[in-house]
Design a protein around this motif. Structure first.
Motif, PDB file in Angstrom:
ATOM      1  N   MET A 135     -39.066 -36.437  19.182  1.00  0.00           N
ATOM      2  CA  MET A 135     -38.248 -37.446  18.518  1.00  0.00           C
ATOM      3  C   MET A 135     -37.014 -36.858  17.843  1.00  0.00           C
ATOM      4  O   MET A 135     -35.938 -37.445  17.889  1.00  0.00           O
ATOM      5  CB  MET A 135     -39.082 -38.257  17.522  1.00  0.00           C
ATOM      6  CG  MET A 135     -40.044 -39.222  18.187  1.00  0.00           C
ATOM      7  SD  MET A 135     -39.238 -40.360  19.358  1.00  0.00           S
ATOM      8  CE  MET A 135     -38.307 -41.377  18.220  1.00  0.00           C
ATOM      9  N   ALA A 136     -37.138 -35.698  17.230  1.00  0.00           N
ATOM     10  CA  ALA A 136     -35.975 -35.101  16.558  1.00  0.00           C
ATOM     11  C   ALA A 136     -34.879 -34.789  17.568  1.00  0.00           C
ATOM     12  O   ALA A 136     -33.701 -35.093  17.334  1.00  0.00           O
ATOM     13  CB  ALA A 136     -36.385 -33.841  15.800  1.00  0.00           C
ATOM     14  N   GLU A 137     -35.245 -34.212  18.708  1.00  0.00           N
ATOM     15  CA  GLU A 137     -34.257 -33.900  19.746  1.00  0.00           C
ATOM     16  C   GLU A 137     -33.668 -35.184  20.337  1.00  0.00           C
ATOM     17  O   GLU A 137     -32.476 -35.255  20.608  1.00  0.00           O
ATOM     18  CB  GLU A 137     -34.886 -33.049  20.859  1.00  0.00           C
ATOM     19  CG  GLU A 137     -35.155 -31.623  20.448  1.00  0.00           C
ATOM     20  CD  GLU A 137     -33.882 -30.831  20.192  1.00  0.00           C
ATOM     21  OE1 GLU A 137     -32.917 -30.946  20.968  1.00  0.00           O
ATOM     22  OE2 GLU A 137     -33.854 -30.101  19.188  1.00  0.00           O
ATOM     23  N   ALA A 138     -34.522 -36.183  20.549  1.00  0.00           N
ATOM     24  CA  ALA A 138     -34.045 -37.450  21.109  1.00  0.00           C
ATOM     25  C   ALA A 138     -33.060 -38.119  20.157  1.00  0.00           C
ATOM     26  O   ALA A 138     -32.012 -38.624  20.583  1.00  0.00           O
ATOM     27  CB  ALA A 138     -35.228 -38.374  21.401  1.00  0.00           C
ATOM     28  N   GLU A 139     -33.366 -38.108  18.852  1.00  0.00           N
ATOM     29  CA  GLU A 139     -32.438 -38.688  17.870  1.00  0.00           C
ATOM     30  C   GLU A 139     -31.123 -37.923  17.855  1.00  0.00           C
ATOM     31  O   GLU A 139     -30.051 -38.522  17.766  1.00  0.00           O
ATOM     32  CB  GLU A 139     -33.078 -38.684  16.478  1.00  0.00           C
ATOM     33  CG  GLU A 139     -34.171 -39.716  16.324  1.00  0.00           C
ATOM     34  CD  GLU A 139     -34.879 -39.632  14.978  1.00  0.00           C
ATOM     35  OE1 GLU A 139     -34.378 -38.958  14.056  1.00  0.00           O
ATOM     36  OE2 GLU A 139     -35.952 -40.260  14.857  1.00  0.00           O
ATOM     37  N   HIS A 140     -31.201 -36.617  17.956  1.00  0.00           N
ATOM     38  CA  HIS A 140     -29.993 -35.774  17.991  1.00  0.00           C
ATOM     39  C   HIS A 140     -29.164 -36.105  19.238  1.00  0.00           C
ATOM     40  O   HIS A 140     -27.947 -36.248  19.170  1.00  0.00           O
ATOM     41  CB  HIS A 140     -30.400 -34.295  17.969  1.00  0.00           C
ATOM     42  CG  HIS A 140     -29.275 -33.346  17.883  1.00  0.00           C
ATOM     43  ND1 HIS A 140     -28.486 -33.207  16.756  1.00  0.00           N
ATOM     44  CD2 HIS A 140     -28.779 -32.460  18.792  1.00  0.00           C
ATOM     45  CE1 HIS A 140     -27.569 -32.287  16.977  1.00  0.00           C
ATOM     46  NE2 HIS A 140     -27.718 -31.826  18.204  1.00  0.00           N
ATOM     47  N   PHE A 141     -29.829 -36.251  20.375  1.00  0.00           N
ATOM     48  CA  PHE A 141     -29.170 -36.594  21.628  1.00  0.00           C
ATOM     49  C   PHE A 141     -28.435 -37.933  21.511  1.00  0.00           C
ATOM     50  O   PHE A 141     -27.277 -38.058  21.921  1.00  0.00           O
ATOM     51  CB  PHE A 141     -30.216 -36.649  22.748  1.00  0.00           C
ATOM     52  CG  PHE A 141     -29.685 -37.109  24.068  1.00  0.00           C
ATOM     53  CD1 PHE A 141     -28.952 -36.259  24.878  1.00  0.00           C
ATOM     54  CD2 PHE A 141     -29.929 -38.406  24.505  1.00  0.00           C
ATOM     55  CE1 PHE A 141     -28.461 -36.689  26.104  1.00  0.00           C
ATOM     56  CE2 PHE A 141     -29.453 -38.838  25.720  1.00  0.00           C
ATOM     57  CZ  PHE A 141     -28.710 -37.981  26.524  1.00  0.00           C
ATOM     58  N   VAL A 142     -29.111 -38.920  20.940  1.00  0.00           N
ATOM     59  CA  VAL A 142     -28.505 -40.249  20.787  1.00  0.00           C
ATOM     60  C   VAL A 142     -27.315 -40.187  19.827  1.00  0.00           C
ATOM     61  O   VAL A 142     -26.264 -40.768  20.094  1.00  0.00           O
ATOM     62  CB  VAL A 142     -29.554 -41.291  20.316  1.00  0.00           C
ATOM     63  CG1 VAL A 142     -28.897 -42.596  19.901  1.00  0.00           C
ATOM     64  CG2 VAL A 142     -30.574 -41.531  21.415  1.00  0.00           C
ATOM     65  N   ARG A 143     -27.467 -39.467  18.723  1.00  0.00           N
ATOM     66  CA  ARG A 143     -26.374 -39.345  17.757  1.00  0.00           C
ATOM     67  C   ARG A 143     -25.160 -38.674  18.398  1.00  0.00           C
ATOM     68  O   ARG A 143     -24.034 -39.165  18.280  1.00  0.00           O
ATOM     69  CB  ARG A 143     -26.824 -38.562  16.527  1.00  0.00           C
ATOM     70  CG  ARG A 143     -25.755 -38.498  15.426  1.00  0.00           C
ATOM     71  CD  ARG A 143     -26.181 -37.656  14.232  1.00  0.00           C
ATOM     72  NE  ARG A 143     -26.570 -36.301  14.568  1.00  0.00           N
ATOM     73  CZ  ARG A 143     -25.705 -35.318  14.881  1.00  0.00           C
ATOM     74  NH1 ARG A 143     -24.426 -35.548  14.917  1.00  0.00           N
ATOM     75  NH2 ARG A 143     -26.157 -34.106  15.163  1.00  0.00           N
ATOM     76  N   LEU A 144     -25.376 -37.573  19.116  1.00  0.00           N
ATOM     77  CA  LEU A 144     -24.270 -36.888  19.786  1.00  0.00           C
ATOM     78  C   LEU A 144     -23.647 -37.759  20.868  1.00  0.00           C
ATOM     79  O   LEU A 144     -22.426 -37.780  21.041  1.00  0.00           O
ATOM     80  CB  LEU A 144     -24.732 -35.559  20.381  1.00  0.00           C
ATOM     81  CG  LEU A 144     -25.031 -34.448  19.402  1.00  0.00           C
ATOM     82  CD1 LEU A 144     -25.585 -33.235  20.133  1.00  0.00           C
ATOM     83  CD2 LEU A 144     -23.787 -34.081  18.608  1.00  0.00           C
ATOM     84  N   GLY A 145     -24.489 -38.478  21.599  1.00  0.00           N
ATOM     85  CA  GLY A 145     -23.971 -39.379  22.627  1.00  0.00           C
ATOM     86  C   GLY A 145     -23.078 -40.450  22.030  1.00  0.00           C
ATOM     87  O   GLY A 145     -22.016 -40.772  22.586  1.00  0.00           O
ATOM     88  N   GLN A 146     -23.474 -41.001  20.886  1.00  0.00           N
ATOM     89  CA  GLN A 146     -22.651 -42.024  20.226  1.00  0.00           C
ATOM     90  C   GLN A 146     -21.353 -41.426  19.706  1.00  0.00           C
ATOM     91  O   GLN A 146     -20.293 -42.039  19.829  1.00  0.00           O
ATOM     92  CB  GLN A 146     -23.421 -42.696  19.095  1.00  0.00           C
ATOM     93  CG  GLN A 146     -22.680 -43.880  18.493  1.00  0.00           C
ATOM     94  CD  GLN A 146     -22.432 -44.985  19.510  1.00  0.00           C
ATOM     95  OE1 GLN A 146     -23.362 -45.477  20.144  1.00  0.00           O
ATOM     96  NE2 GLN A 146     -21.181 -45.378  19.689  1.00  0.00           N
ATOM     97  N   GLU A 147     -21.431 -40.225  19.137  1.00  0.00           N
ATOM     98  CA  GLU A 147     -20.209 -39.562  18.668  1.00  0.00           C
ATOM     99  C   GLU A 147     -19.253 -39.304  19.819  1.00  0.00           C
ATOM    100  O   GLU A 147     -18.043 -39.520  19.701  1.00  0.00           O
ATOM    101  CB  GLU A 147     -20.550 -38.243  17.961  1.00  0.00           C
ATOM    102  CG  GLU A 147     -21.185 -38.434  16.598  1.00  0.00           C
ATOM    103  CD  GLU A 147     -21.568 -37.118  15.936  1.00  0.00           C
ATOM    104  OE1 GLU A 147     -21.046 -36.051  16.334  1.00  0.00           O
ATOM    105  OE2 GLU A 147     -22.399 -37.158  15.006  1.00  0.00           O
TER     106      GLU A 147
END
Length: 157
Positions: free
Chosen positions: A127-139
């Protein structure tokens, strides 16, 4: 910018775009496997997994789908007995989309296994990596939107 950084950026962009296109191709392959169009697949997926009422307008905005494409998919699903339309009350504009029993059955055969596979993939990441992935994708999406808007504004002149 030094040439080596330029090549690295180019390679990263190519890899990101290939990944984006491959991901889209994977979902398209599933839609074909299930014998539905991409838009019908995303309608089944969204309506099956949604906890609140959905309208065509809202889905077009949230999924960036052309209105005509959505209208065609909705009309086809209504004709096939997969979807019912209900006038939206108060704060909703347009008509609410509801899966019929046949639509829910089809969604259970299509959207449910895909959603389960997506969840398993997230668990593989953690989950931590997935949240990081989503945050970076949105940025990245926000940044690319800003840069593309600059191009569009320049070409209006």
């Amino acid at each position: 910018m030094p040439e080596e950084h330029h090549l690295t950026a180019r390679n990263l962009l190519e890899q990101m775009n290939r990944q984006f296109n491959e991901c889209n191709a994977l979902y398209h392959e599933l839609a074909v496997h299930y014998g539905v169009s991409d838009t019908v697949f995303w309608l089944l997926y969204t309506l099956y997994n949604s906890s609140e009422p959905q309208t065509q307008n809202r889905l077009c905005m949230e999924w960036n789908l052309p209105k005509q494409t959505m209208n065609s998919a909705v009309a086809s699903m209504v004709k096939q007995g997969l979807l019912e339309l209900e006038p939206a009350p108060g704060r909703y504009s347009g008509k609410l989309l509801h899966l019929t029993p046949a639509g829910r059955e089809l969604a259970a055969k299509t959207a449910k296994p895909v959603y389960s596979a997506e969840q398993a993939a997230l668990e593989q990441l953690g989950m931590a990596e997935a949240e990081h992935f989503v945050r970076l994708g949105q940025e990245h999406l926000n940044a690319i939107r800003t840069e593309f808007n600059k191009i569009l504004q320049q070409e209006k002149v």
